[in-house]
Design a protein around this motif. Structure first.
Motif, mmCIF file in Angstrom:
data_model
loop_
_atom_site.group_PDB
_atom_site.id
_atom_site.type_symbol
_atom_site.label_atom_id
_atom_site.label_comp_id
_atom_site.label_asym_id
_atom_site.label_seq_id
_atom_site.Cartn_x
_atom_site.Cartn_y
_atom_site.Cartn_z
ATOM 1 N N ASP A 42 42.248 47.385 48.710
ATOM 2 C CA ASP A 42 42.983 48.598 49.091
ATOM 3 C C ASP A 42 42.326 49.379 50.231
ATOM 4 O O ASP A 42 42.996 50.114 50.940
ATOM 5 C CB ASP A 42 43.102 49.553 47.891
ATOM 6 C CG ASP A 42 43.817 48.889 46.738
ATOM 7 O OD1 ASP A 42 44.593 47.947 47.002
ATOM 8 O OD2 ASP A 42 43.579 49.296 45.585
ATOM 9 N N ILE A 43 41.018 49.231 50.375
ATOM 10 C CA ILE A 43 40.391 49.991 51.461
ATOM 11 C C ILE A 43 40.562 49.284 52.803
ATOM 12 O O ILE A 43 40.214 49.815 53.846
ATOM 13 C CB ILE A 43 38.896 50.276 51.189
ATOM 14 C CG1 ILE A 43 38.087 48.978 51.272
ATOM 15 C CG2 ILE A 43 38.678 50.992 49.866
ATOM 16 C CD1 ILE A 43 36.675 49.234 51.720
ATOM 17 N N ILE A 44 41.093 48.064 52.770
ATOM 18 C CA ILE A 44 41.240 47.308 54.015
ATOM 19 C C ILE A 44 42.695 47.233 54.455
ATOM 20 O O ILE A 44 43.015 47.429 55.617
ATOM 21 C CB ILE A 44 40.672 45.880 53.849
ATOM 22 C CG1 ILE A 44 39.250 45.956 53.271
ATOM 23 C CG2 ILE A 44 40.664 45.139 55.186
ATOM 24 C CD1 ILE A 44 38.772 44.670 52.673
ATOM 25 N N VAL A 45 43.557 46.908 53.509
ATOM 26 C CA VAL A 45 44.990 46.816 53.826
ATOM 27 C C VAL A 45 45.791 47.496 52.729
ATOM 28 O O VAL A 45 45.315 47.652 51.609
ATOM 29 C CB VAL A 45 45.477 45.344 53.911
ATOM 30 C CG1 VAL A 45 44.979 44.674 55.146
ATOM 31 C CG2 VAL A 45 45.102 44.571 52.674
ATOM 32 N N ASP A 46 47.001 47.859 53.066
ATOM 33 C CA ASP A 46 47.903 48.387 52.046
ATOM 34 C C ASP A 46 48.743 47.247 51.505
ATOM 35 O O ASP A 46 49.105 46.329 52.227
ATOM 36 C CB ASP A 46 48.822 49.459 52.653
ATOM 37 C CG ASP A 46 48.023 50.670 53.106
ATOM 38 O OD1 ASP A 46 47.087 51.039 52.368
ATOM 39 O OD2 ASP A 46 48.315 51.213 54.181
ATOM 40 N N LYS B 183 39.395 42.220 61.586
ATOM 41 C CA LYS B 183 39.464 43.569 62.082
ATOM 42 C C LYS B 183 38.347 43.752 63.097
ATOM 43 O O LYS B 183 37.192 43.523 62.786
ATOM 44 C CB LYS B 183 39.304 44.538 60.915
ATOM 45 C CG LYS B 183 39.466 45.959 61.291
ATOM 46 C CD LYS B 183 39.819 46.787 60.076
ATOM 47 C CE LYS B 183 40.096 48.188 60.525
ATOM 48 N NZ LYS B 183 40.798 48.965 59.545
ATOM 49 N N GLN C 115 42.258 35.176 50.663
ATOM 50 C CA GLN C 115 42.830 34.020 49.971
ATOM 51 C C GLN C 115 42.009 33.602 48.748
ATOM 52 O O GLN C 115 42.525 32.938 47.866
ATOM 53 C CB GLN C 115 42.986 32.831 50.930
ATOM 54 C CG GLN C 115 43.919 31.783 50.365
ATOM 55 C CD GLN C 115 44.455 30.828 51.391
ATOM 56 O OE1 GLN C 115 43.897 30.691 52.474
ATOM 57 N NE2 GLN C 115 45.527 30.141 51.061
ATOM 58 N N HIS D 297 47.892 32.862 53.293
ATOM 59 C CA HIS D 297 47.477 34.245 53.342
ATOM 60 C C HIS D 297 46.560 34.396 54.539
ATOM 61 O O HIS D 297 45.493 33.833 54.557
ATOM 62 C CB HIS D 297 46.704 34.557 52.063
ATOM 63 C CG HIS D 297 46.921 35.951 51.615
ATOM 64 N ND1 HIS D 297 46.600 37.015 52.377
ATOM 65 C CD2 HIS D 297 47.447 36.432 50.463
ATOM 66 C CE1 HIS D 297 46.921 38.115 51.711
ATOM 67 N NE2 HIS D 297 47.431 37.794 50.561
ATOM 68 N N THR E 104 43.842 35.280 56.901
ATOM 69 C CA THR E 104 42.552 35.946 56.792
ATOM 70 C C THR E 104 42.590 37.097 57.779
ATOM 71 O O THR E 104 42.761 36.885 58.967
ATOM 72 C CB THR E 104 41.412 34.987 57.157
ATOM 73 O OG1 THR E 104 41.520 33.854 56.332
ATOM 74 C CG2 THR E 104 40.072 35.631 56.943
ATOM 75 N N ASN F 124 38.063 37.809 52.932
ATOM 76 C CA ASN F 124 38.603 36.592 52.333
ATOM 77 C C ASN F 124 39.695 36.938 51.322
ATOM 78 O O ASN F 124 39.464 36.967 50.114
ATOM 79 C CB ASN F 124 37.483 35.788 51.678
ATOM 80 C CG ASN F 124 37.971 34.462 51.143
ATOM 81 O OD1 ASN F 124 39.165 34.170 51.200
ATOM 82 N ND2 ASN F 124 37.073 33.673 50.608
#
Lengths: 76, 136
Positions: free
Chosen positions: B64-68, B134, B108, B129, B131, B106
């Motif tokens: 959650d801290i990387i993507v929504d 960023k 996946q 999925h 990878t 990671n």
């Protein structure tokens, strides 16, 4: 490696609990059905290798790289 | 209480019940079974330190801290494996690393932990999925 010939709808048993069945053969693809205990984890080999390699590259990260990661994530 | 040494954090002591047991190890690393999660102060990141190998520590974070909207759609196998009784006990973490100027998560091969039994497993998601990278 043990090599067995099987036709469509034929199976092999791995021990008592695991059955692998050739479901369909089409061109150079084979569809397999796998019957195994619910907690047995089954993976496509290429995905397994990919994740394994990721793990190996990630298991000993120096503190400088930690800072880099922290900085990059701070800007979500 | 167990006591073990680590390269980054010196000698650590932890309650037995704080140990997370990956009984099959991580993917490709079957001998790494016992880990401890260490919060890194003032960051959303954690270290997943191997109890039995001082050098081995992964940097992990909640997706959650990387993507929504990251979802793992855990299948029955994983839930059986973790002996999950309550969905709320699921904790998902992803492993992070650096490649050149990018940070790679990671997604996946997420780590899934049953917070109540402290059993863990690294699962592999079937669907493709990406990878996520960023640039820092």
């Amino acid at each position: 490696m043990l090599v067995l010939t099987r036709k469509s709808n034929e199976s092999i048993k791995l021990g008592d609990d695991i059955t692998i069945t050739v479901v369909e053969i089409k061109g150079n693809s084979v569809r397999l059905g796998i019957k195994a205990p619910g907690s047995l984890r089954i993976f496509r080999e290429e995905l397994y290798e990919k994740i394994k390699n990721e793990n190996i590259m990630s298991l000993n990260i120096p503190m400088e790289e930690f800072e880099k990661i922290n900085k990059a994530l701070g800007s979500k | 209480m167990i006591k073990f040494s680590t390269t980054r954090f010196g000698v650590l002591e932890a309650d037995e019940e704080k140990i997370i047991n990956f009984s099959d190890g991580l993917v490709g690393l079957p001998d790494l079974k016992r880990f401890i999660l260490i919060d890194h102060k003032d960051t959303p990141l954690k270290w997943l330190q191997a109890v039995d190998d001082p050098d081995i520590a992964f940097i992990v974070a909640s997706p959650d801290i990387i993507v929504d909207g990251y979802s793992t759609d855990l299948d029955r196998t994983v839930k059986n494996y973790l002996q999950l009784e309550n969905e709320n006990d699921i904790v998902v973490l992803v492993i992070l690393r650096v490649s050149g100027e990018d940070v790679i998560a990671n997604f996946q091969g997420p780590l899934v932990i049953n917070a109540s039994s402290r059993k863990g497993v690294q699962t592999i998601l079937e669907r493709s999925h990406k990878t996520i990278q960023k640039t820092s």
